[in-house]
Design an enzyme around this catalytic site. Sequence first.
Site, PDB file in Angstrom:
ATOM      1  N   ARG A 108       0.813  -1.221   0.000  1.00 53.14           N
ATOM      2  CA  ARG A 108       0.000   0.000   0.000  1.00 53.14           C
ATOM      3  C   ARG A 108       0.847   1.272   0.000  1.00 53.14           C
ATOM      4  O   ARG A 108       0.348   2.356  -0.324  1.00 53.14           O
ATOM      5  CB  ARG A 108      -0.947  -0.003   1.203  1.00 53.14           C
ATOM      6  CG  ARG A 108      -2.089  -0.995   1.078  1.00 53.14           C
ATOM      7  CD  ARG A 108      -2.864  -1.129   2.381  1.00 53.14           C
ATOM      8  NE  ARG A 108      -3.373   0.145   2.853  1.00 53.14           N
ATOM      9  CZ  ARG A 108      -3.868   0.333   4.077  1.00 53.14           C
ATOM     10  NH1 ARG A 108      -3.887  -0.663   4.948  1.00 53.14           N
ATOM     11  NH2 ARG A 108      -4.327   1.520   4.435  1.00 53.14           N
TER      12      ARG A 108
ATOM     13  N   LYS B   9       8.805  -0.543   3.700  1.00 51.90           N
ATOM     14  CA  LYS B   9       7.845   0.240   4.472  1.00 51.90           C
ATOM     15  C   LYS B   9       8.430   0.766   5.776  1.00 51.90           C
ATOM     16  O   LYS B   9       8.282   1.955   6.100  1.00 51.90           O
ATOM     17  CB  LYS B   9       6.602  -0.603   4.770  1.00 51.90           C
ATOM     18  CG  LYS B   9       5.581   0.103   5.654  1.00 51.90           C
ATOM     19  CD  LYS B   9       4.281  -0.659   5.766  1.00 51.90           C
ATOM     20  CE  LYS B   9       4.424  -1.927   6.562  1.00 51.90           C
ATOM     21  NZ  LYS B   9       3.114  -2.534   6.865  1.00 51.90           N
TER      22      LYS B   9
ATOM     23  N   ASP C 180       6.270  -1.543  11.831  1.00 52.64           N
ATOM     24  CA  ASP C 180       5.441  -0.441  11.339  1.00 52.64           C
ATOM     25  C   ASP C 180       4.549   0.145  12.436  1.00 52.64           C
ATOM     26  O   ASP C 180       3.602   0.870  12.150  1.00 52.64           O
ATOM     27  CB  ASP C 180       4.596  -0.881  10.138  1.00 52.64           C
ATOM     28  CG  ASP C 180       3.673  -2.047  10.455  1.00 52.64           C
ATOM     29  OD1 ASP C 180       3.645  -2.511  11.613  1.00 52.64           O
ATOM     30  OD2 ASP C 180       2.974  -2.518   9.528  1.00 52.64           O
TER      31      ASP C 180
ATOM     32  N   GLY D  82      -8.519  -6.849  15.403  1.00 52.48           N
ATOM     33  CA  GLY D  82      -8.831  -8.048  16.161  1.00 52.48           C
ATOM     34  C   GLY D  82      -9.282  -7.669  17.562  1.00 52.48           C
ATOM     35  O   GLY D  82      -8.894  -6.629  18.099  1.00 52.48           O
TER      36      GLY D  82
ATOM     37  N   GLU E 184      -9.533 -12.618  15.407  1.00 47.06           N
ATOM     38  CA  GLU E 184      -9.394 -11.664  14.318  1.00 47.06           C
ATOM     39  C   GLU E 184     -10.777 -11.197  13.870  1.00 47.06           C
ATOM     40  O   GLU E 184     -11.764 -11.935  13.963  1.00 47.06           O
ATOM     41  CB  GLU E 184      -8.645 -12.303  13.138  1.00 47.06           C
ATOM     42  CG  GLU E 184      -7.197 -12.659  13.432  1.00 47.06           C
ATOM     43  CD  GLU E 184      -6.302 -11.442  13.545  1.00 47.06           C
ATOM     44  OE1 GLU E 184      -6.718 -10.350  13.105  1.00 47.06           O
ATOM     45  OE2 GLU E 184      -5.197 -11.575  14.078  1.00 47.06           O
TER      46      GLU E 184
ATOM     47  N   LYS F 231      27.747  26.719   5.175  1.00 49.98           N
ATOM     48  CA  LYS F 231      28.013  25.283   5.061  1.00 49.98           C
ATOM     49  C   LYS F 231      29.449  25.000   5.495  1.00 49.98           C
ATOM     50  O   LYS F 231      30.382  25.659   5.034  1.00 49.98           O
ATOM     51  CB  LYS F 231      27.772  24.818   3.615  1.00 49.98           C
ATOM     52  CG  LYS F 231      28.281  23.417   3.295  1.00 49.98           C
ATOM     53  CD  LYS F 231      29.513  23.507   2.413  1.00 49.98           C
ATOM     54  CE  LYS F 231      30.120  22.146   2.159  1.00 49.98           C
ATOM     55  NZ  LYS F 231      31.432  22.240   1.474  1.00 49.98           N
TER      56      LYS F 231
ATOM     57  N   ALA G 190      27.262  42.314   2.485  1.00 51.35           N
ATOM     58  CA  ALA G 190      26.240  41.740   1.607  1.00 51.35           C
ATOM     59  C   ALA G 190      26.828  41.300   0.272  1.00 51.35           C
ATOM     60  O   ALA G 190      27.687  41.977  -0.296  1.00 51.35           O
ATOM     61  CB  ALA G 190      25.135  42.758   1.363  1.00 51.35           C
TER      62      ALA G 190
ATOM     63  N   TYR H 150      35.071  25.939  -4.484  1.00 46.13           N
ATOM     64  CA  TYR H 150      35.071  24.725  -5.316  1.00 46.13           C
ATOM     65  C   TYR H 150      35.567  25.067  -6.712  1.00 46.13           C
ATOM     66  O   TYR H 150      35.089  26.018  -7.335  1.00 46.13           O
ATOM     67  CB  TYR H 150      33.643  24.181  -5.365  1.00 46.13           C
ATOM     68  CG  TYR H 150      33.472  22.873  -6.112  1.00 46.13           C
ATOM     69  CD1 TYR H 150      34.272  21.776  -5.841  1.00 46.13           C
ATOM     70  CD2 TYR H 150      32.476  22.740  -7.078  1.00 46.13           C
ATOM     71  CE1 TYR H 150      34.104  20.580  -6.508  1.00 46.13           C
ATOM     72  CE2 TYR H 150      32.280  21.544  -7.753  1.00 46.13           C
ATOM     73  CZ  TYR H 150      33.099  20.461  -7.472  1.00 46.13           C
ATOM     74  OH  TYR H 150      32.924  19.272  -8.133  1.00 46.13           O
TER      75      TYR H 150
ATOM     76  N   SER I 152      31.027  44.621   0.713  1.00 43.87           N
ATOM     77  CA  SER I 152      29.941  44.011  -0.064  1.00 43.87           C
ATOM     78  C   SER I 152      30.399  43.567  -1.449  1.00 43.87           C
ATOM     79  O   SER I 152      31.302  44.161  -2.053  1.00 43.87           O
ATOM     80  CB  SER I 152      28.793  45.017  -0.215  1.00 43.87           C
ATOM     81  OG  SER I 152      28.257  45.344   1.039  1.00 43.87           O
TER      82      SER I 152
END
Length: 460
Positions: free
Chosen positions: A20, A27, A107, A145, A160, A340, A369, A376, A394
């Site tokens: 589902r 799941k 689950d 159940g 059940e 980062k 700013a 990189y 800036s």
Amino acid sequence: MTDTTREFATIILAAGKGTRMKSDLHKVLHPIAGQPMLMHLLASVDSLGPARKVVVVGSGRDQLENALAGSAVTALQEPQLGTGHAVQQAEIALAGYDGDVLVLYGDVPFVRPQTMAAMLDRLHEADSPKVVVLAFEPDDAGHYGRVIADDMGRIAKMVEYKDASEEERACRVCNSGLMAGRAADMFDLLRRVGNDNAQQEYYLVDVVNIANADGDLCTAITTDRPDEVAGINSRAELAAAEAQWQEFRREEAMADGATLRDPPSVFFSFDTKLGRDVTIEPNVVFGPGVTVADGAHIKAFCHLEGATLGEGVEVGPFARLRPGAVLEKNAFVGNFVEVKKTVMHEGAKASHLTYLGDAEVGAGANIGAGTITCNYDGYFKYKTTIGPRAFIGSNSALVAPVSIGADAIVGAGSTVTRDVLDGELRLVRAEQSVKPGWADRFHEAMRKKKAAAKEGRETS
């Protein structure tokens, strides 16, 4: 809590296909608050110090074993012939073990440690039940159940829904599927379970009925939190579980001394850590690995992941902190700033429109700013070091690897490719060219050209 001198093992059922969910991901590996639901459950189990852990796997076995990374033993159920058959597959993995066994479901991730402990403790009360079942009373009993028991919790029958009579379906006490028993008793009873039922499966609940037929006592305890035994079988139920977890975490954060200006719009990760007197404005999202110290202020529309914020830090609005971002005491990151793998030491500031990656920013430094660290080159990452009290004008580009000294000034619009010494001013700009009247002549010529073009269109 359970007796810490008493051993217990846990068997977690996770062999189902989870069709589902309509997903290639197993799941029980679908995340809630950034952590697979199975790991939420295992964290609760681990808090009680289990002697052994067995996860019963089937479809998606490789995914589960990779995710578990040796933290639990796996047992294969193939084919899948019901919950009773699933628990049986753990017998070999528990060979030589004769303590208590707790049966859980991968689950059903929100079972509290105190609920698990209560089940184990009930096994050792004076009446020594053979099996303890966790029951619950939902608002809508639906197709669960049923547990047919007296007021003392003594179980007369487990059934059940598909096999229940109308009278039995009228019972509101439902079976969560969770059980506790002694290993020898559990596996002995499972060997006697048959599959004469509507699904032709070996039901775990039948161990109770078999024990009852033997004249043994089986009991149920009922959780006061029906939501802790809610199973997750679809994307909609996953979303509901996420909402449930987030609501609880928000309440916990506020109870612990954080201010959430608009609680429903704040989303936490499973491991978010907040100090006291932290203020969080609306629409803030925490990814995994964030720690926030006392007195920090996170303004609206920020996203934080893998970041550490010191005392009195201010972030945002509209800021992004990525893994490795460390903001020390009273540092400030303003709107549209991305950080980062960068340490901003005490009192350092980057107020707006800046990218700081793979960098170290000294105490009291000010980043203007539009500044970026060019970290990189298409192949490797390089570091930028900015000294204490340095001022970066800036729209500057700092091309790593590069070092800016203490108290140095980088003039606005500079592209810095070589180290700047302490106290030095660095200007890297082309000399301005001034041509008086040039702009006026340009505008006049262009207006005439445009007017001529318009006249030509009208006469054609």
